[in-house]
Design an enzyme around this catalytic site. Structure first.
Site, PDB file in Angstrom:
ATOM      1  N   ASP A 120      -7.793 -73.294  11.618  1.00  0.00           N
ATOM      2  CA  ASP A 120      -8.667 -72.142  11.501  1.00  0.00           C
ATOM      3  C   ASP A 120      -8.764 -71.401  12.826  1.00  0.00           C
ATOM      4  O   ASP A 120      -8.621 -71.995  13.879  1.00  0.00           O
ATOM      5  CB  ASP A 120     -10.063 -72.621  11.086  1.00  0.00           C
ATOM      6  CG  ASP A 120     -10.878 -71.513  10.436  1.00  0.00           C
ATOM      7  OD1 ASP A 120     -10.328 -70.426  10.236  1.00  0.00           O
ATOM      8  OD2 ASP A 120     -12.044 -71.766  10.140  1.00  0.00           O
ATOM      9  N   THR A 121      -9.000 -70.078  12.763  1.00  0.00           N
ATOM     10  CA  THR A 121      -9.346 -69.319  13.963  1.00  0.00           C
ATOM     11  C   THR A 121     -10.679 -68.648  13.677  1.00  0.00           C
ATOM     12  O   THR A 121     -11.660 -69.332  13.486  1.00  0.00           O
ATOM     13  CB  THR A 121      -8.231 -68.321  14.327  1.00  0.00           C
ATOM     14  OG1 THR A 121      -7.946 -67.503  13.205  1.00  0.00           O
ATOM     15  CG2 THR A 121      -6.978 -69.053  14.736  1.00  0.00           C
ATOM     16  N   ILE A 122     -10.743 -67.321  13.622  1.00  0.00           N
ATOM     17  CA  ILE A 122     -12.004 -66.699  13.214  1.00  0.00           C
ATOM     18  C   ILE A 122     -11.872 -66.161  11.795  1.00  0.00           C
ATOM     19  O   ILE A 122     -10.909 -65.482  11.453  1.00  0.00           O
ATOM     20  CB  ILE A 122     -12.455 -65.566  14.163  1.00  0.00           C
ATOM     21  CG1 ILE A 122     -13.827 -65.051  13.701  1.00  0.00           C
ATOM     22  CG2 ILE A 122     -11.415 -64.454  14.276  1.00  0.00           C
ATOM     23  CD1 ILE A 122     -14.497 -64.090  14.651  1.00  0.00           C
TER      24      ILE A 122
END
Length: 319
Positions: free
Chosen positions: A214-216
């Protein structure tokens, strides 16, 4: 948007019970809106999105500026320029944004030489009949839309790439090639006879890098219940050039929809499409409920102040 923990049937039952309690207490009424929610502790992104809403901007504006803030800040090295160089040493970007009111989606993948990927994704919605633009053609589109053509490489990303080369290009995303990709760098090619190797269990691969999933991801719910969502990332480090990161390709996982969306769109959908939409609507609502409830009770029991403003209803959460 990926959450860190599972959210099964038991979790939903607990969430519904807690939501009922909150409603009785008046804390989950309409005065709790708007809401800004994002993954990870990227507080500045949430605050930026919140300010956009408070200044009269739309939910889509808030998502664009919130994720864009992370692109500027290079959040955690997993968003924006100067992070996650691919196996040729170049940083490329992926982003997607969705308007829950119109059900329109815009996305870019393998975007080169343009820093504001989420902004370009929105321009895909506003100025094209497409959903996804990829690679150098996406970059040319961005330039036509007024975005500057810039170098995404930094001294940090060059150092990451150099260290990777010095470690015999480990880890990488190749398999069943020659030379042996587990021991040396390429260029790789297909062997005359393929002998598949046993891969690591998924649990072990995830354990090596807890940030690999995940990132944002951001969801914004406006005061009237209108929803918008988006995501931005520079993808997997040392990836093979041309790989499309999941946020830009998995549009089925990113439905943002008001309560009336099915009635507004059902005549244009097949039965299978309607069922797929319904499943995804339930999924995004469950995720939002999960984030809101967890954030609310965390603040409640830790004596933290959730509202960014003491005079304005609503709150923002980072997860």
């Amino acid at each position: 948007m990926a959450a860190r923990g599972g959210w099964g049937r038991w979790g939903m039952m607990v969430a519904l019970f807690l939501l009922a309690v909150l409603q009785l207490a008046g804390a989950a009424s309409a005065t709790a809106l708007p809401v800004v929610i994002n993954t990870w502790a990227f507080r500045k992104a949430a605050e930026t999105a919140w300010r956009v809403l408070q200044s009269g901007g739309s939910e889509l504006d808030a998502v664009e500026k919130g994720c864009g803030q992370c692109e500027i800040d290079q959040c955690d090295g997993s968003v924006g320029y100067g992070g996650s160089p691919d196996e040729s040493g170049e940083t490329t970007l992926d982003a997607m944004i969705m308007d829950g009111n119109t059900m329109e989606v815009g996305a870019v993948a393998d975007l080169r030489h343009v820093k504001n990927a989420i902004g370009v994704a929105r321009k895909v919605i506003e100025y094209t009949k497409h959903t996804l633009l990829v690679g150098e053609s996406a970059s040319l589109f961005a330039v036509r839309m007024g975005f500057p053509y810039e170098d995404l490489t930094t001294q940090k990303s060059l150092s990451m790439y150099s260290n990777w080369l010095n470690q015999s290009c480990q880890p990488n995303y190749w398999k069943n090639v020659v030379p042996d990709s587990s021991k040396s760098c390429g260029p790789y090619k297909r062997p005359e006879k393929v002998t598949p190797k046993e891969e690591q269990p998924i649990s072990q691969r995830r354990a090596q890098n807890v940030q690999s999933h995940d990132t944002i991801g951001m969801v914004v719910i406006g005061g009237s219940g209108t929803v918008a969502s988006g995501t931005s990332t520079n993808g997997a480090i040392h990836k093979i050039p041309g790989w499309l990161n999941s946020p830009s390709r998995d549009t089925n996982n990113w439905y943002s929809c008001e309560a009336t969306c099915k009635s507004k769109h059902h005549r244009r959908m097949s039965i299978s499409e309607a069922h797929s939409l319904q499943r995804n609507v339930h999924r995004i609502r469950a995720s939002v409920l999960h984030f809101v409830l967890e954030g609310f009770f965390f603040c409640l029991f830790r004596n933290l102040v959730c509202p960014p403003s003491q005079t304005t209803p609503g709150f923002s959460i980072t997860y």
